[in-house]
Design an enzyme around this catalytic site. Structure first.
Site, PDB file in Angstrom:
ATOM      1  N   LYS A  89      -9.043   3.891  -1.252  1.00  0.00           N
ATOM      2  CA  LYS A  89      -8.713   5.299  -1.502  1.00  0.00           C
ATOM      3  C   LYS A  89      -9.111   5.674  -2.930  1.00  0.00           C
ATOM      4  O   LYS A  89      -8.275   5.859  -3.805  1.00  0.00           O
ATOM      5  CB  LYS A  89      -7.224   5.542  -1.244  1.00  0.00           C
ATOM      6  CG  LYS A  89      -6.978   6.821  -0.431  1.00  0.00           C
ATOM      7  CD  LYS A  89      -5.565   6.901   0.072  1.00  0.00           C
ATOM      8  CE  LYS A  89      -5.239   8.276   0.586  1.00  0.00           C
ATOM      9  NZ  LYS A  89      -5.948   8.675   1.814  1.00  0.00           N
TER      10      LYS A  89
ATOM     11  N   GLU B 227     -15.113   8.017  10.559  1.00  0.00           N
ATOM     12  CA  GLU B 227     -13.915   8.857  10.424  1.00  0.00           C
ATOM     13  C   GLU B 227     -14.311  10.224   9.895  1.00  0.00           C
ATOM     14  O   GLU B 227     -15.502  10.540   9.818  1.00  0.00           O
ATOM     15  CB  GLU B 227     -12.872   8.167   9.552  1.00  0.00           C
ATOM     16  CG  GLU B 227     -13.334   7.849   8.135  1.00  0.00           C
ATOM     17  CD  GLU B 227     -12.187   7.320   7.269  1.00  0.00           C
ATOM     18  OE1 GLU B 227     -11.065   7.836   7.363  1.00  0.00           O
ATOM     19  OE2 GLU B 227     -12.438   6.399   6.493  1.00  0.00           O
TER      20      GLU B 227
ATOM     21  N   ARG C 137      -2.032  -0.996  -0.140  1.00  0.00           N
ATOM     22  CA  ARG C 137      -3.364  -0.401  -0.066  1.00  0.00           C
ATOM     23  C   ARG C 137      -3.853  -0.019  -1.459  1.00  0.00           C
ATOM     24  O   ARG C 137      -5.028  -0.179  -1.791  1.00  0.00           O
ATOM     25  CB  ARG C 137      -3.348   0.812   0.867  1.00  0.00           C
ATOM     26  CG  ARG C 137      -4.740   1.321   1.198  1.00  0.00           C
ATOM     27  CD  ARG C 137      -4.707   2.323   2.333  1.00  0.00           C
ATOM     28  NE  ARG C 137      -3.974   3.537   1.976  1.00  0.00           N
ATOM     29  CZ  ARG C 137      -3.666   4.501   2.840  1.00  0.00           C
ATOM     30  NH1 ARG C 137      -4.005   4.398   4.102  1.00  0.00           N
ATOM     31  NH2 ARG C 137      -3.011   5.573   2.435  1.00  0.00           N
TER      32      ARG C 137
HETATM   33  C1  LIG Z   1      -5.789   8.756   3.164  1.00  0.00           C
HETATM   34  C2  LIG Z   1      -6.897   8.710   4.157  1.00  0.00           C
HETATM   35  C3  LIG Z   1      -6.664   8.610   5.537  1.00  0.00           C
HETATM   36  C4  LIG Z   1      -5.281   8.654   6.132  1.00  0.00           C
HETATM   37  O1  LIG Z   1      -4.471   7.575   5.765  1.00  0.00           O
HETATM   38  P1  LIG Z   1      -2.898   7.629   5.958  1.00  0.00           P
HETATM   39  O2  LIG Z   1      -2.427   6.368   5.350  1.00  0.00           O
HETATM   40  O3  LIG Z   1      -2.626   7.691   7.407  1.00  0.00           O
HETATM   41  O4  LIG Z   1      -2.431   8.863   5.263  1.00  0.00           O
HETATM   42  C5  LIG Z   1      -7.747   8.504   6.368  1.00  0.00           C
HETATM   43  N1  LIG Z   1      -9.015   8.528   5.903  1.00  0.00           N
HETATM   44  C6  LIG Z   1      -9.280   8.651   4.591  1.00  0.00           C
HETATM   45  C7  LIG Z   1     -10.699   8.677   4.142  1.00  0.00           C
HETATM   46  C8  LIG Z   1      -8.229   8.735   3.681  1.00  0.00           C
HETATM   47  O5  LIG Z   1      -8.499   8.850   2.384  1.00  0.00           O
END
Ligand SMILES: *Cc1c(COP(=O)(O)O)cnc(C)c1O
Length: 344
Positions: free
Chosen positions: A187, A223, A85
Site C-alpha cells: 500500500k 484489480e 500489511r
Molecule cells: C487498500 C486497497 C484495497 C482494499 O483493501 P482493504 O484492506 O480491503 O481495505 C484494494 N486494492 C488496493 C490497490 C488498495 O490499495
C-alpha cells in the site's frame, strides 16, 4: 457514550471526505529508533523542502474503520491485519517497520481520543482511520530517508452508498497499475499517484472505475485502483483473482472466509481471464470503504459484458456476503475469533 456527547454532525450526510477530528497519533523515527509516540491536536505537518516523501514519494498508508455496534460498543475490524500489511509495505519501501503491537495500540488511542466522532449505530456512517508513514529527513541523491514519521488520523465518513448500492460500470484500462515484480502488492502512495491519470481518463469516458489487467499479458484480471475483485459463478462458487501484484485486501480475505465458513459456499483463488468474464453470474469490488461495490457491466474495448445480476441491484450472493460481513462488523453476527477489537 450518550448521543448528547457526540459531535454535532449530520451523520447520514457526512460524505466521504476528510473531516478534521480532535486528536491524532504521531511517532518519529530517528537515530534508528521510534520515539514513545503521543497524541496531538496539530493536524499540520511541517517538513524540510527536501524531505524524502516530497522528493521521491517515500510514503505508505493503511485504511480501516471503527464502528458502533448494535449493542453500543465501539470496535475496530482486524487492525492486526493492517499492522501486518503496513510492516510488509514498509519493508518493500526501505522504511522502518512501526512495531505491529504499537500500531494496534495507537489505533486504540486514536479511537478513544475521538469517541465523539464515532458515528452512532444505524447511521451507516463510520470512523475511518488512516495510519500512514513517510520519509521526513532531507535527501538529495536517491536513497531511503534517515528519519520517518508515523501518524494515524481519524475522520468520520458517511455511508458509501446513499440509498443502496447501485451496480457500477468498469472499463478495461490501457494503463498499467502494477508491474509483475513491482509494488502493486503493497500500500504505497506511489501506486495511487500514477493511477490518477487512468481514473480521470476513465471518468472522462463515462466509466466509474478501471479494471486493470495484468501488465505482462493483459489477459488476466488483477484489480481496480483501490479494490479487489470477486466473482460468483453460475453454480455459486466465489472466485477471486490470484496474482503477486494484487494488494491483499483484508475485506476480500474476510469475504472469502465468510463465503466458505458462514455461507457454506465453495471458494477459489485462481487466475481469472478476461475471456471468462462473460461466464460469471455476479461481480463485485471489495475494500474497506464500501465493503462491496456491485459491478453490473465491464466494457473491454467496445465489447460489453453485462452480468446477469444487472444494473439495478447487487446479486444475491454478493448481498449475502455483504450482509454477513457487515453483520459481523456491527456485532449482529458472531465474529470469528480475533476479528473484532473492542475499544470502548
Ligand atoms: C487498500 C486497497 C484495497 C482494499 O483493501 P482493504 O484492506 O480491503 O481495505 C484494494 N486494492 C488496493 C490497490 C488498495 O490499495
Amino acid at each position: 457514550m450518550t448521543t448528547e456527547e457526540k459531535a454535532n454532525i449530520d451523520w447520514a450526510n457526512v460524505g466521504f471526505g476528510y473531516h478534521k477530528t480532535d486528536k491524532r497519533y504521531v511517532s518519529n523515527y530517528k537515530d534508528g529508533k521510534w520515539d514513545e509516540g503521543t497524541l496531538t491536536e496539530d493536524s499540520n505537518i511541517v517538513l524540510n523542502e527536501s524531505a524524502g516523501v516530497l522528493q521521491y514519494a517515500q510514503t505508505c498508508f493503511e485504511g480501516m474503520k471503527a464502528y458502533t455496534t448494535v449493542d453500543g460498543k465501539v470496535v475496530v475490524f482486524r487492525p492486526d491485519m493492517n499492522a501486518k500489511r503496513m510492516a510488509a509495505t514498509a519493508k518493500r519501501l526501505e522504511m522502518p517497520v512501526f512495531p505491529e503491537d504499537r500500531f494496534v495500540e495507537a489505533v486504540e488511542q486514536v479511537v478513544k481520543a475521538n469517541l465523539k466522532f464515532v458515528p452512532p449505530y444505524g447511521t451507516g456512517a463510520t470512523l475511518y482511520l488512516r495510519p500512514f508513514m513517510f520519509g521526513s529527513a532531507p535527501v538529495m541523491g536517491v536513497k531511503p530517508s534517515a528519519e520517518y514519521q508515523f501518524r494515524i488520523f481519524a475522520s468520520p465518513v458517511g455511508p458509501y452508498f446513499k440509498g443502496g448500492a447501485k451496480p457500477i460500470t468498469l472499463t478495461v484500462s490501457d494503463f498499467d497499475r502494477a508491474a509483475p515484480h513491482g509494488t502493486g502488492h503493497v500500500k504505497a502512495g506511489l501506486n495511487y499517484a500514477m493511477s490518477l491519470h487512468a481514473i480521470v481518463t476513465a471518468h472522462a469516458n463515462g466509466y466509474d472505475e478501471n479494471l486493470y489487467p495484468d501488465a505482462l499479458t493483459r489477459t488476466k484480471v488483477e484489480e481496480t485502483g483501490g479494490a479487489n475483485f470477486f466473482f460468483v459463478t453460475k453454480d455459486n462458487k466465489v472466485v477471486t483473482p490470484k496474482s503477486d501484484s494484487i494488494l491483499p485486501s483484508i475485506t476480500r480475505r474476510s469475504l472469502m472466509y465468510v463465503a466458505k465458513e458462514y455461507l457454506g459456499l465453495e471458494t477459489e483463488e485462481r487466475e481469472v481471464y478476461l475471456s471468462e468474464l462473460k461466464d460469471f453470474a455476479e461481480c463485485g469490488l471489495c475494500g474497506t470503504a464500501a465493503v462491496i461495490s456491485p459491478v453490473g457491466k465491464i466494457v473491454d474495448h467496445g465489447k460489453e459484458i453485462l452480468f446477469p445480476s444487472g444494473m439495478e441491484k447487487m446479486g444475491t450472493i454478493s448481498q449475502k456476503l455483504y450482509e454477513t460481513l457487515t453483520g459481523i462488523q456491527y456485532g449482529r453476527i458472531e465474529a470469528p475469533k480475533g476479528w473484532i477489537r473492542v475499544i470502548a
